[in-house]
Design an enzyme around this catalytic site. Structure first.
Site, PDB file in Angstrom:
ATOM      1  N   SER A 211       0.829  -1.196   0.000  1.00 36.35           N
ATOM      2  CA  SER A 211       0.000   0.000   0.000  1.00 36.35           C
ATOM      3  C   SER A 211       0.868   1.254   0.000  1.00 36.35           C
ATOM      4  O   SER A 211       1.665   1.448  -0.915  1.00 36.35           O
ATOM      5  CB  SER A 211      -0.969  -0.048   1.181  1.00 36.35           C
ATOM      6  OG  SER A 211      -2.110   0.727   0.910  1.00 36.35           O
ATOM      7  N   ASP A 317      -9.300  -5.428  -5.072  1.00 34.45           N
ATOM      8  CA  ASP A 317      -8.874  -4.376  -4.154  1.00 34.45           C
ATOM      9  C   ASP A 317      -9.689  -3.115  -4.429  1.00 34.45           C
ATOM     10  O   ASP A 317      -9.538  -2.482  -5.475  1.00 34.45           O
ATOM     11  CB  ASP A 317      -7.382  -4.096  -4.347  1.00 34.45           C
ATOM     12  CG  ASP A 317      -6.798  -3.203  -3.256  1.00 34.45           C
ATOM     13  OD1 ASP A 317      -7.573  -2.499  -2.582  1.00 34.45           O
ATOM     14  OD2 ASP A 317      -5.560  -3.214  -3.087  1.00 34.45           O
ATOM     15  N   HIS A 348      -7.578  -5.924  -0.442  1.00 34.91           N
ATOM     16  CA  HIS A 348      -6.329  -5.235  -0.070  1.00 34.91           C
ATOM     17  C   HIS A 348      -5.563  -6.109   0.927  1.00 34.91           C
ATOM     18  O   HIS A 348      -5.526  -5.831   2.124  1.00 34.91           O
ATOM     19  CB  HIS A 348      -6.692  -3.880   0.538  1.00 34.91           C
ATOM     20  CG  HIS A 348      -5.590  -2.884   0.557  1.00 34.91           C
ATOM     21  ND1 HIS A 348      -4.991  -2.391  -0.578  1.00 34.91           N
ATOM     22  CD2 HIS A 348      -4.973  -2.258   1.600  1.00 34.91           C
ATOM     23  CE1 HIS A 348      -4.069  -1.514  -0.250  1.00 34.91           C
ATOM     24  NE2 HIS A 348      -4.033  -1.413   1.071  1.00 34.91           N
TER      25      HIS A 348
END
Length: 665
Positions: A211, A317, A348
């Protein structure tokens, strides 16, 4: 609680050996294996296949330095220093040999935590790191790597301000790569004058992170910095505009100012008001492209990338949406960057939590090759691993696979209003469908009623397929629509209509369940365990699967700047559907749905428009393996019989977004 030690490659001691011979054997084996690190890019490395855990993790050197970024983001009159915590093997340093570095730069080490168990950095009384989040140090330090964890500017123990992917964020990590290669200054304390060098490393650096952390890896690679040999971005951003907007349509109810404030240290919040104001002023909520976004678009600088890139992303995601990996991948390919990709069915989620053993093994090979120079064949392995069914993976030599070509599919009217067909033939002039935006509904609602006339969407469906049809890459949908109001948002989704069991990406774990048992990945210390909770797939039986999405503000039809619409006037805009790899099986149907607000995935417009779609000037361009010919073959003949749909079709519920953070769940 049961602890299981896994994947140990060290030879087991025999109970028949005397203690003396056992000690001699360990010394001899360690000496032989240690020789592999003497010349990691030379002939020794060419023969080696795998680094081994021959160094002590318990006795590893743990230290902290502060690297000068040469920026003064907080405007206090001195350049900002970022905190760098290091764990490195003691033995190579004692023998005068240098080691490569695995580096993770993150804003989350003190505010939010890393990984499925939200680990934070911890320190001893001297300020040396005790717990380093995640398994990277436990596993790789005994194998001859240093692990370096950088606090982004404005977070934890670093100076400066968080600027959400801008120059301060990127320079936080780039300056450390420069220091590791002798091009920047570092100090033993945050404010002192005693300098410290990195004479223990050869400068060969690999960056990794999920991320925001992986986003920094993308950004640093896009500077072309020397010494960065590889990056492993997991569920990461490639353009911050595309994190917040989709062609002007807002994806979240907040901007980068909220995000920077969320992760900044209390000291930074007190001194970074000017940076916060720039984020507010530079990122207006109208979705216009501004210079702020240009400075956070790493795709534009893909030609500068010298490092190899191992991309990992969940195809469902809905936090860092998959356009981010798709456009990055395409730009890297266009510039000849050596690359590899894993695509899962999860949301995610880190691959450590859905394919743990294979992930650690593959990552080990990847770093061994690109940082130690080992000829282990990883660069010749299949380029892509795709999770085709839950926990079932396929591979491709290249991705998208050879033979993938764009096919233009066209919607047409059908048997009832809003229930149309999808094929290769263009609809007659004057054909249209009409729907009214309903911000209370989402893609799940539309998919469940695709065969019914409902006022909030227009659906276009193929007949049941006679052969499997694979879509691989990024799609586009061009829509010509006439609104009744001065503002309108559009959504387009691709749906696989048919029964399946998939990962429940809308659940709390976004496709995984966390258990209580643990597996261990390297040695542990009292303050830093290498053992993590096991996970398993969170599965859901469905009657349809939304596998690609795209959105736009119709007011951005002319480009980067939006404008009010004229009611009754037609406008044409192209929606970028997000990258994916999906097979619609024989017997299933492929659907394209066009609608307004996709609840919880985009914010609604200021008005509630009714839109009339001109079908003769609307089409979808899909990257199909086999191109239009494959579509023609898949829609010709007699399809196989499959189990009928339930009376009330079910799919995965879209997760609520709110103010999302590009980090862990």
């Amino acid at each position: 609680m049961r602890f299981t030690r896994t994947r140990s490659r060290s030879p087991r001691n025999s109970s028949l050996r005397s203690p003396r011979w056992g000690r001699l054997l360990v010394v001899a084996v360690a000496a032989a294996l240690t020789a592999l690190f003497v010349s990691p890019v030379g002939a020794q490395a060419a023969r080696a296949k795998e680094s081994r855990p021959v160094y002590s993790y318990e006795n590893a050197i743990r230290e902290s330095v502060w690297v000068d970024t040469r920026l003064d983001a907080d405007a206090d009159g001195r350049t900002d220093r970022v905190a760098v915590d290091i764990v490195r093997p003691r033995e190579p340093a004692q023998q005068g040999r240098k080691v490569p570095v695995i580096l993770e730069a993150s804003p989350y080490y003190s505010c939010c935590g890393r990984g499925n168990e939200s680990q934070l950095k911890t320190y001893d009384a001297q300020g040396h790191v005790v717990q380093m989040p995640l398994f990277y140090d436990n596993y790789f330090v005994p194998r001859g790597y240093a692990f370096v964890a950088v606090d982004l500017s404005g977070t934890n123990r670093s100076d400066g301000c968080v600027d959400a992917g801008g120059s301060s964020d990127i320079q936080s990590a780039k300056a450390v790569v420069d220091w590791l290669n002798g091009r920047a200054r570092a100090y033993t304390t945050r404010t002192g004058t005693q300098r410290v060098g990195a004479d223990w490393t050869n400068g060969r650096t690999g960056m990794i992170g999920k991320s925001w952390d992986g986003t920094i890896a993308n950004g640093v690679a896009a500077t072309g910095v020397d010494g960065l040999k590889t990056i492993v971005p997991i569920s990461s951003i490639s353009s911050w505009y595309d994190y917040y907007f989709a062609k002007g349509a807002p994806l979240y109810d907040s901007g980068p100012d909220w995000l920077s404030n969320y992760v900044e240290s209390p000291d930074a919040r007190a001194h970074c008001g000017a940076v916060q104001r720039k984020l507010v002023d530079g990122a207006p909520r109208n979705g216009d492209w501004t210079p702020l976004w240009s400075g956070r678009d790493y795709v534009a600088d893909a030609s500068k990338v010298k490092a190899s890139v191992f991309v990992v992303h969940g195809m469902q995601d809905l936090n860092v949406r998959t356009k981010n990996f798709g456009q990055w991948w395409d730009a890297l390919a266009a510039n000849g960057v050596e690359r590899k990709i894993w695509l899962s069915q999860t949301g995610h989620v880190d691959p450590f939590d859905y394919r743990r053993a294979d992930w650690v093994d593959t990552l080990h090979q990847w770093f061994d090759h690109y940082l130690l120079g080992y000829d282990n064949g990883i660069e010749r392995a299949p380029m892509a691993d795709i999770e085709r069914h839950v926990d079932q993976w396929s591979t491709d030599a290249v991705w998208p696979p050879t033979g993938t070509r764009d096919a233009v599919l066209r919607p047409a009217t059908g048997s009832a209003p809003g229930v149309g067909t999808l094929g290769l033939s263009r609809a007659p002039a004057g054909s249209s469908e009409t729907f009214t935006d309903n911000p209370a509904l989402d893609e799940s609602s539309w998919s469940a009623t695709v065969d019914k006339s409902t006022p909030e969407k227009a659906g276009f469906v193929t007949p049941p397929l006679t052969k499997d049809l694979r879509l691989s890459g990024s799609s586009k949908v061009t829509v010509t629509a006439t609104p009744t109001t001065t503002s309108a948002h559009l959504s387009a989704v691709l749906v696989d209509l048919g029964p399946d069991t998939i990962r429940n990406y809308g659940g709390a774990g976004e496709g995984i369940l966390t258990g209580t048992d643990r597996t261990c990945w390297g040695p542990s210390t009292a303050g830093d365990s290498s053992c993590y909770k096991v996970t398993s797939a969170d599965k859901q039986a469905v009657d349809y699967t939304v596998f690609s999405r795209g959105w736009a503000d119709l007011g951005h039809y002319a480009g980067d700047t939006g404008q009010p619409l004229t009611p009754g006037k037609p406008y044409t805009i192209t929606l970028d559907l997000h990258a994916t790899d999906h097979v619609v099986p024989a017997g299933h149907r492929l659907a394209l749905i066009v609608a307004g607000t996709d609840k919880d995935l985009i914010d609604p417009p200021a008005s509630t428009p009714t839109l009339t779609v001109d079908l003769a000037h609307t089409w979808a361009k899909l990257p199909l393996v086999g191109g239009a010919g494959a579509f023609r073959r898949a829609t010709t003949g007699t399809p196989p019989r499959i189990a009928p749909h339930l009376a009330r079709p079910t799919g995965v519920t879209v997760p609520q977004t709110g103010s999302r953070v590009p980090g862990d769940r």
